[in-house]
Design an enzyme around this catalytic site. Structure first.
Site, PDB file in Angstrom:
ATOM      1  N   HIS A 283       0.857  -1.189   0.000  1.00 56.02           N
ATOM      2  CA  HIS A 283       0.000   0.000   0.000  1.00 56.02           C
ATOM      3  C   HIS A 283       0.896   1.243   0.000  1.00 56.02           C
ATOM      4  O   HIS A 283       1.949   1.259   0.631  1.00 56.02           O
ATOM      5  CB  HIS A 283      -0.924   0.005   1.224  1.00 56.02           C
ATOM      6  CG  HIS A 283      -1.992   1.046   1.115  1.00 56.02           C
ATOM      7  ND1 HIS A 283      -1.746   2.372   1.395  1.00 56.02           N
ATOM      8  CD2 HIS A 283      -3.283   0.975   0.708  1.00 56.02           C
ATOM      9  CE1 HIS A 283      -2.862   3.064   1.177  1.00 56.02           C
ATOM     10  NE2 HIS A 283      -3.805   2.235   0.760  1.00 56.02           N
TER      11      HIS A 283
ATOM     12  N   GLU B 164      -3.929   1.834  -7.515  1.00 57.35           N
ATOM     13  CA  GLU B 164      -4.313   2.939  -6.629  1.00 57.35           C
ATOM     14  C   GLU B 164      -3.408   4.139  -6.916  1.00 57.35           C
ATOM     15  O   GLU B 164      -2.314   4.245  -6.336  1.00 57.35           O
ATOM     16  CB  GLU B 164      -4.123   2.532  -5.163  1.00 57.35           C
ATOM     17  CG  GLU B 164      -5.034   1.444  -4.683  1.00 57.35           C
ATOM     18  CD  GLU B 164      -5.366   1.620  -3.202  1.00 57.35           C
ATOM     19  OE1 GLU B 164      -6.558   1.765  -2.896  1.00 57.35           O
ATOM     20  OE2 GLU B 164      -4.460   1.644  -2.373  1.00 57.35           O
TER      21      GLU B 164
END
Ligand code: PGA
Length: 249
Positions: free
Chosen positions: A98, A170
């Protein structure tokens, strides 16, 4: 064209307090069971400490995912959690790479790939986040950045016969900002990921999800992206009513 089945990954980060996490599953698991059909997978990624009680409470209505794992199998790594231990408590998925971990914890592409390896070895499905910064996007180097992030991952996946992985695109500038790329931009990135994966013989083991400011207002439009397999949802996933709207639109 909308695919039949979509995956909804709730990344609760450190935003959901423990008691509220328990309450979320307690009060909604029945509805989740009735409301979500067989073609819908819900994966909830709470903090490490909430994983065991939530797995017990959810009784397979919801899959549980961790938000990270160690790059190592076992040993003197204070504060880290192994992929093996996650699998033993019933976790099925794990987010790795992430952008918050890449930025705040200085995780490198090769560390992320090591984590993917640990997960694949114990049969967990990695949810691998990739994405470019605003500067990189403006410099027109999005696919170069994504290619660098994906290469060590593909090298790992290639080595294992049994594997499935979820790639979460993302864009860093879209996370928590309310800004999202156009459907065409996301589609171009998905096509790039698929064609890179194909060069490594990996197309069929990958699912592609989009993450970054997904909410109940933009989900319907985003679902029109032909290659989309689902969403990685941060803040909107903390509110069950919002999550329900995202799923049902
Ligand atoms: P957001 O977060 O939906 O709040 O933008 C997404 C993520 O960081 O995974």
């Amino acid at each position: 064209m909308k695919k039949q089945s979509l995956i909804y990954i709730s990344n609760w980060k450190m935003a959901m307090p423990y008691e509220q996490a328990i309450e979320f599953i307690k009060s909604n698991s029945h509805e989740i069971q009735n409301f979500f059909n067989a073609n819908t997978s819900i994966i909830v990624c709470p903090s490490f400490v909430a994983l065991v009680p939530l797995i017990q409470l959810s009784r397979d209505t919801v899959f549980m995912g961790a938000q990270d794992c160690s790059a190592y199998e076992r040993g003197s790594f204070t504060g880290q959690v192994s992929a093996k231990d996650l699998s033993e408590i019933g976790v099925r998925y794990c987010i790795v790479g992430h952008s918050e971990r890449r930025t705040l914890c200085h995780e490198t592409d090769s560390e992320v790939a090591q984590k993917v390896e640990q997960l694949i070895k114990v049969g967990l499905t990695p949810i691998i986040c990739v994405g470019e910064t605003l500067q990189e996007r403006e410099a027109g180097i999005t696919t170069i950045i994504l290619g660098d992030q994906l290469l060590p991952i593909f090298e790992v996946l290639k080595k294992h016969a049994e594997k499935t992985a979820i790639i979460a695109y993302e864009p860093i500038w879209a996370i928590g900002t309310g800004q999202i790329p156009t459907n065409q931009e996301i589609e171009m990135v998905f096509e790039f990921i698929i064609s890179s994966a194909e060069k490594h013989g990996l197309k069929d083991c990958l699912k592609l999800v989009y993450g970054g400011s997904v909410n109940e207002y933009n989900a319907q439009k985003l679902k029109k992206i032909p290659l989309l397999d689902g969403f990685l949802i941060g803040s909107a996933s903390l509110d069950f009513q919002k999550l329900k709207k995202i799923v049902s639109c």
